[in-house]
Design a protein around this motif. Sequence first.
Motif, short mmCIF file in Angstrom:
data_model
loop_
_atom_site.label_atom_id
_atom_site.label_comp_id
_atom_site.label_asym_id
_atom_site.label_seq_id
_atom_site.Cartn_x
_atom_site.Cartn_y
_atom_site.Cartn_z
N PRO A 180 0.82 -1.22 0.00
CA PRO A 180 0.00 0.00 0.00
C PRO A 180 0.85 1.27 0.00
CG PRO A 180 -0.93 -1.61 1.51
CD PRO A 180 0.39 -2.17 1.05
N GLU A 181 2.00 1.24 0.68
CA GLU A 181 2.87 2.42 0.70
C GLU A 181 3.42 2.70 -0.69
OE1 GLU A 181 3.04 -0.11 2.83
OE2 GLU A 181 2.16 0.93 4.56
N GLU A 182 3.83 1.65 -1.40
CA GLU A 182 4.32 1.85 -2.76
C GLU A 182 3.22 2.35 -3.69
OE1 GLU A 182 7.81 -1.39 -3.55
OE2 GLU A 182 5.84 -2.22 -2.99
N CYS A 183 2.01 1.84 -3.49
CA CYS A 183 0.88 2.29 -4.30
C CYS A 183 0.61 3.77 -4.08
CB CYS A 183 -0.37 1.48 -3.97
SG CYS A 183 -0.30 -0.26 -4.50
N ARG A 184 0.64 4.20 -2.82
CA ARG A 184 0.40 5.62 -2.52
C ARG A 184 1.48 6.50 -3.14
NH1 ARG A 184 -0.64 3.30 2.67
NH2 ARG A 184 -2.90 3.16 3.07
N ALA A 185 2.73 6.00 -3.10
CA ALA A 185 3.83 6.78 -3.69
C ALA A 185 3.65 6.93 -5.19
CB ALA A 185 5.16 6.10 -3.37
N LEU A 186 3.17 5.88 -5.86
CA LEU A 186 2.97 5.96 -7.30
C LEU A 186 1.76 6.82 -7.66
CD1 LEU A 186 3.72 2.24 -8.24
CD2 LEU A 186 5.12 4.23 -8.80
N LEU A 187 0.74 6.82 -6.81
CA LEU A 187 -0.44 7.65 -7.04
C LEU A 187 -0.14 9.13 -6.86
CD1 LEU A 187 -3.37 5.70 -5.33
CD2 LEU A 187 -3.19 6.28 -7.75
N SER A 188 0.68 9.44 -5.88
CA SER A 188 0.90 10.85 -5.53
C SER A 188 1.80 11.50 -6.58
CB SER A 188 1.54 10.94 -4.17
OG SER A 188 2.84 10.35 -4.19
N THR A 189 1.65 12.81 -6.76
CA THR A 189 0.65 13.63 -6.07
C THR A 189 -0.51 13.96 -7.00
OG1 THR A 189 1.81 15.62 -6.82
CG2 THR A 189 2.41 14.76 -4.68
N HIS A 190 -0.29 13.78 -8.32
CA HIS A 190 -1.35 14.08 -9.27
C HIS A 190 -1.01 13.43 -10.60
CE1 HIS A 190 1.73 17.11 -9.97
NE2 HIS A 190 1.29 17.23 -11.20
N GLY A 191 -2.00 13.39 -11.47
CA GLY A 191 -1.80 12.78 -12.78
C GLY A 191 -3.14 12.53 -13.44
N VAL A 192 -3.19 11.53 -14.31
CA VAL A 192 -4.42 11.14 -14.98
C VAL A 192 -4.69 9.67 -14.67
CG1 VAL A 192 -5.56 10.78 -17.20
CG2 VAL A 192 -4.18 12.82 -16.84
N GLY A 193 -5.91 9.37 -14.22
CA GLY A 193 -6.31 8.00 -13.91
C GLY A 193 -7.62 7.66 -14.58
N ARG A 194 -8.02 6.39 -14.44
CA ARG A 194 -9.28 5.92 -15.03
C ARG A 194 -10.27 5.61 -13.92
NH1 ARG A 194 -5.03 3.41 -17.53
NH2 ARG A 194 -4.70 3.92 -19.74
N LEU A 195 -11.45 6.19 -14.02
CA LEU A 195 -12.51 6.01 -13.04
C LEU A 195 -13.54 5.03 -13.59
CD1 LEU A 195 -13.74 7.08 -10.28
CD2 LEU A 195 -15.08 8.62 -11.74
N ALA A 196 -13.79 3.95 -12.85
CA ALA A 196 -14.79 2.96 -13.26
C ALA A 196 -16.02 3.12 -12.37
CB ALA A 196 -14.22 1.54 -13.12
N VAL A 197 -17.18 3.40 -12.99
CA VAL A 197 -18.42 3.66 -12.26
C VAL A 197 -19.57 2.92 -12.93
CG1 VAL A 197 -17.64 5.94 -11.49
CG2 VAL A 197 -18.95 5.72 -13.61
N SER A 198 -20.68 2.83 -12.23
CA SER A 198 -21.93 2.33 -12.80
C SER A 198 -22.82 3.52 -13.10
CB SER A 198 -22.63 1.37 -11.83
OG SER A 198 -21.85 0.21 -11.64
N THR A 199 -23.30 3.63 -14.32
CA THR A 199 -24.14 4.75 -14.71
C THR A 199 -25.55 4.58 -14.15
OG1 THR A 199 -24.74 3.66 -16.78
CG2 THR A 199 -22.80 5.09 -16.80
N ALA A 200 -26.41 5.60 -14.38
CA ALA A 200 -27.76 5.58 -13.83
C ALA A 200 -28.58 4.41 -14.36
CB ALA A 200 -28.47 6.90 -14.15
N ASP A 201 -28.28 3.95 -15.58
CA ASP A 201 -29.02 2.83 -16.13
C ASP A 201 -28.38 1.48 -15.81
OD1 ASP A 201 -26.78 2.97 -17.68
OD2 ASP A 201 -27.82 3.35 -19.57
N GLY A 202 -27.38 1.50 -14.90
CA GLY A 202 -26.76 0.26 -14.46
C GLY A 202 -25.63 -0.25 -15.32
N ARG A 203 -25.23 0.50 -16.34
CA ARG A 203 -24.16 0.06 -17.22
C ARG A 203 -22.81 0.52 -16.67
NH1 ARG A 203 -26.33 1.15 -23.41
NH2 ARG A 203 -28.17 -0.23 -23.31
N PRO A 204 -21.78 -0.30 -16.85
CA PRO A 204 -20.44 0.13 -16.40
C PRO A 204 -19.86 1.15 -17.36
CG PRO A 204 -20.30 -2.01 -17.44
CD PRO A 204 -21.76 -1.67 -17.38
N ALA A 205 -19.05 2.06 -16.83
CA ALA A 205 -18.38 3.07 -17.65
C ALA A 205 -17.00 3.33 -17.06
CB ALA A 205 -19.19 4.36 -17.70
N VAL A 206 -16.03 3.59 -17.92
CA VAL A 206 -14.67 3.94 -17.50
C VAL A 206 -14.30 5.24 -18.19
CG1 VAL A 206 -12.26 3.24 -17.44
CG2 VAL A 206 -14.05 1.50 -17.21
#
Length: 305
Positions: A180-206
């Motif tokens: 987890p410490e290495e993951c936090r170091a790679l995430l910090s401090t900013h950049g571009v990532g991919r967000l995976a969510v479920s839309t209002a109609d229940g479909r996945p979106a990235v």
Amino acid sequence: MRAHLGDQLVIESPATGGARRDGEIVGLHHDDGTPPYDVRWSDTDDVTLVFPGPDAHIRHLEHEQPLLGAGGAPPMTHETATASSVTGPAGGNPGDIGRRVADERRKRGLSREETAGRARMSPYYLAYLEAQPADPTSATLIRLADALGTSVAALRGGGIDLPPGQGHALLHPRLQDLSPEECRALLSTHGVGRLAVSTADGRPAVVPVNYECVDDVIVFRTAPDSVPAAAETEVAFEVDHVDDALSQGWSVLAVGPARVVTDPEAVRGLAQRAHTTPWAGGEREMWVSIEPTTLTGRRITPAGE
């Protein structure tokens, strides 16, 4: 600081103080205590062995300032430069630019001598560049890019219009779990990532979002009616990096609830410390935070590292 292959040798006129002649150092010799240089002069394609006198000095092209007197060249000969192209020095590794140059050269089926000839440089310097962590000048990179049919940006690790992963996989890759410490170091401090969510109609979106990390919390800006505005739901957030030239990379995955930041003071603080506005543009002033409940990651490296 020392003189390096690729530096500029300037010989000034004692009478006027102006430059009488300048050229690029493409070979160094220093075994006997004297500093002869192989120099490609700016007004000729020939490589000449030069014994610099008191009117000569070294200038690094990217900084345009004298670095060292002519007598301070590092102890390297043609023989040691050639040998290091195969084995490298003890503890040394090729730099990123050198690996990309070698990778592009092999893709095009060119020998080192052919590439050096096209780029109008010494093959000994090219051997040094491919074997050592080097900082070639902009002029050197331009000539190499032209010789290899690529761009300076690509040699420096660009290629924004190409999807990652077009290189060849490692012969013996090693897949390593990250703490987890290495993951936090790679995430910090900013950049571009991919967000995976479920839309209002229940479909996945990235969707890609540019983000910040604040006290181990991932935050990003979006519009209230956009797909990333997944408030009070569990989301996945992934950041990765792939280097085609080195055939290695890493990936970090954060999973946790997404919440809208509603406190006005917290919103002002986030806006003040943000490194950039949303790349997607438009009115995107709603801040969303993700507090990871799980944080995992993996890294792909050569088995020997």
